[in-house]
Design a protein around this motif. Structure first.
Motif, PDB file in Angstrom:
ATOM      1  N   SER A 124      64.773 -33.822  46.474  1.00 39.28           N
ATOM      2  CA  SER A 124      65.837 -34.316  47.366  1.00 39.28           C
ATOM      3  C   SER A 124      65.426 -35.634  48.024  1.00 39.28           C
ATOM      4  CB  SER A 124      66.294 -33.286  48.391  1.00 39.28           C
ATOM      5  OG  SER A 124      65.331 -32.359  48.658  1.00 39.28           O
ATOM      6  N   LEU A 125      64.128 -35.834  48.221  1.00 44.17           N
ATOM      7  CA  LEU A 125      63.673 -37.155  48.721  1.00 44.17           C
ATOM      8  C   LEU A 125      64.123 -38.241  47.733  1.00 44.17           C
ATOM      9  CD1 LEU A 125      60.050 -38.121  49.866  1.00 44.17           C
ATOM     10  CD2 LEU A 125      61.302 -39.501  48.261  1.00 44.17           C
ATOM     11  N   HIS A 126      63.807 -38.038  46.457  1.00 48.12           N
ATOM     12  CA  HIS A 126      64.192 -39.047  45.456  1.00 48.12           C
ATOM     13  C   HIS A 126      65.720 -39.175  45.365  1.00 48.12           C
ATOM     14  CE1 HIS A 126      60.026 -39.088  43.363  1.00 48.12           C
ATOM     15  NE2 HIS A 126      60.233 -40.264  43.899  1.00 48.12           N
ATOM     16  N   ASP A 127      66.430 -38.051  45.532  1.00 51.52           N
ATOM     17  CA  ASP A 127      67.918 -38.082  45.505  1.00 51.52           C
ATOM     18  C   ASP A 127      68.475 -38.937  46.625  1.00 51.52           C
ATOM     19  OD1 ASP A 127      68.436 -36.570  43.396  1.00 51.52           O
ATOM     20  OD2 ASP A 127      69.134 -34.789  44.486  1.00 51.52           O
ATOM     21  N   ARG A 128      67.857 -38.760  47.807  1.00 56.49           N
ATOM     22  CA  ARG A 128      68.366 -39.414  49.005  1.00 56.49           C
ATOM     23  C   ARG A 128      68.295 -40.942  48.920  1.00 56.49           C
ATOM     24  NH1 ARG A 128      65.091 -36.905  53.265  1.00 56.49           N
ATOM     25  NH2 ARG A 128      65.679 -34.968  52.281  1.00 56.49           N
ATOM     26  N   ILE A 129      67.427 -41.459  48.044  1.00 53.53           N
ATOM     27  CA  ILE A 129      67.251 -42.920  48.025  1.00 53.53           C
ATOM     28  C   ILE A 129      67.899 -43.580  46.798  1.00 53.53           C
ATOM     29  CG2 ILE A 129      65.218 -42.973  49.511  1.00 53.53           C
ATOM     30  CD1 ILE A 129      63.442 -42.939  47.108  1.00 53.53           C
ATOM     31  N   THR A 130      68.818 -42.830  46.144  1.00 49.88           N
ATOM     32  CA  THR A 130      69.464 -43.410  44.945  1.00 49.88           C
ATOM     33  C   THR A 130      70.382 -44.588  45.290  1.00 49.88           C
ATOM     34  OG1 THR A 130      71.049 -41.634  45.099  1.00 49.88           O
ATOM     35  CG2 THR A 130      69.450 -41.475  43.331  1.00 49.88           C
ATOM     36  N   THR A 131      70.818 -44.688  46.546  1.00 53.64           N
ATOM     37  CA  THR A 131      71.649 -45.845  46.885  1.00 53.64           C
ATOM     38  C   THR A 131      70.777 -47.102  47.006  1.00 53.64           C
ATOM     39  OG1 THR A 131      71.520 -45.048  49.139  1.00 53.64           O
ATOM     40  CG2 THR A 131      73.611 -44.724  48.004  1.00 53.64           C
TER      41      THR A 131
END
Ligand code: HEM
Length: 184
Positions: free
Chosen positions: A102-109
């Motif tokens: 979810s850390l990596h997900d959160r920074i997809t923007t």
């Protein structure tokens, strides 16, 4: 990979070995010196070339460079630039690993179209886990090994990797780390 990674390799070498050694490594790698913009994506080959040249100049195995780099990534790069994201990911070693996807997900923007790895945590007992690392790339499990050491320091935990095995996949890599850690 995003320039953030190349920039972190540069910062790690400069911090641990000095500017002069970094200039030698950069020249040896053949990587253009405009390959270090945090938010630009570059060919993976550039990152591998930096690691290869570091290994050659420092006369160390590439795996050791990646391990040192993984530890540096957690203790310096991620902590100094993304402390809020790191703090929101967990307050203990196992909990943190359970939330890295979810850390990596959160920074997809921020990192558009990037290809982060995938982690799974299997809890075997209170103080024992299996950490599955899956990536579309090859050769980066020593980087994860270093990240594990960095997280152990971050959370002030006793952590021992007792076994590392790779599972055959068609593309990329799937590595399983057997880890003993403080009871959680
Ligand atoms: C806030 C902190 C973090 C940021 C900003 C971040 C960002 C990134 C970025 C930009 C990449 C390059 C991928 C690409 O360009 O396609 C990457 C790769 C990677 N990240 Fe993260 N990351 C962070 C924390 C972590 C943590 C805590 C772990 C592990 C527990 C981790 C594991 C990895 C690994 C192993 C790769 C290498 C790529 C691969 O295995 O295929 N990262 N990350």
């Amino acid at each position: 990979m995003y320039g953030m990674i190349n920039k972190a390799v540069k910062a790690m070498v400069q911090k641990d070995f000095g500017d002069e050694i970094w200039e030698k490594i950069l020249a040896e790698s053949g990587v253009p010196d405009d390959s270090f913009l945090t938010l630009r994506s570059y060919d993976d080959e550039l990152t591998y070339a930096l690691v290869g040249a570091s290994a050659k100049v420092l006369e160390l195995p590439a795996e050791s460079i990646l391990e040192v780099f993984g530890k540096h990534w957690v203790l310096h790069t991620a902590t100094e630039s993304y402390d809020n994201v790191m703090s929101a990911t967990g307050s203990g070693f196992i909990e943190f690993l359970e939330n890295v996807n979810s850390l990596h997900d959160r920074i997809t923007t921020t990192f558009v179209d990037y290809r982060p790895p995938w982690f799974d945590v299997n809890r075997i007992s209170d103080n024992e886990i299996e950490l599955h690392y899956q990536s579309g790339r090859e050769g980066l499990s020593p980087f994860v090994r270093g990240i594990i050491d960095g997280l152990a320091v971050r959370f002030d935990s006793e952590v021992t990797v007792t076994d590392t095995k790779s599972i055959e996949v068609d593309e990329g890599e799937h590595t399983v780390f057997h880890i003993l850690c403080e009871a959680a």
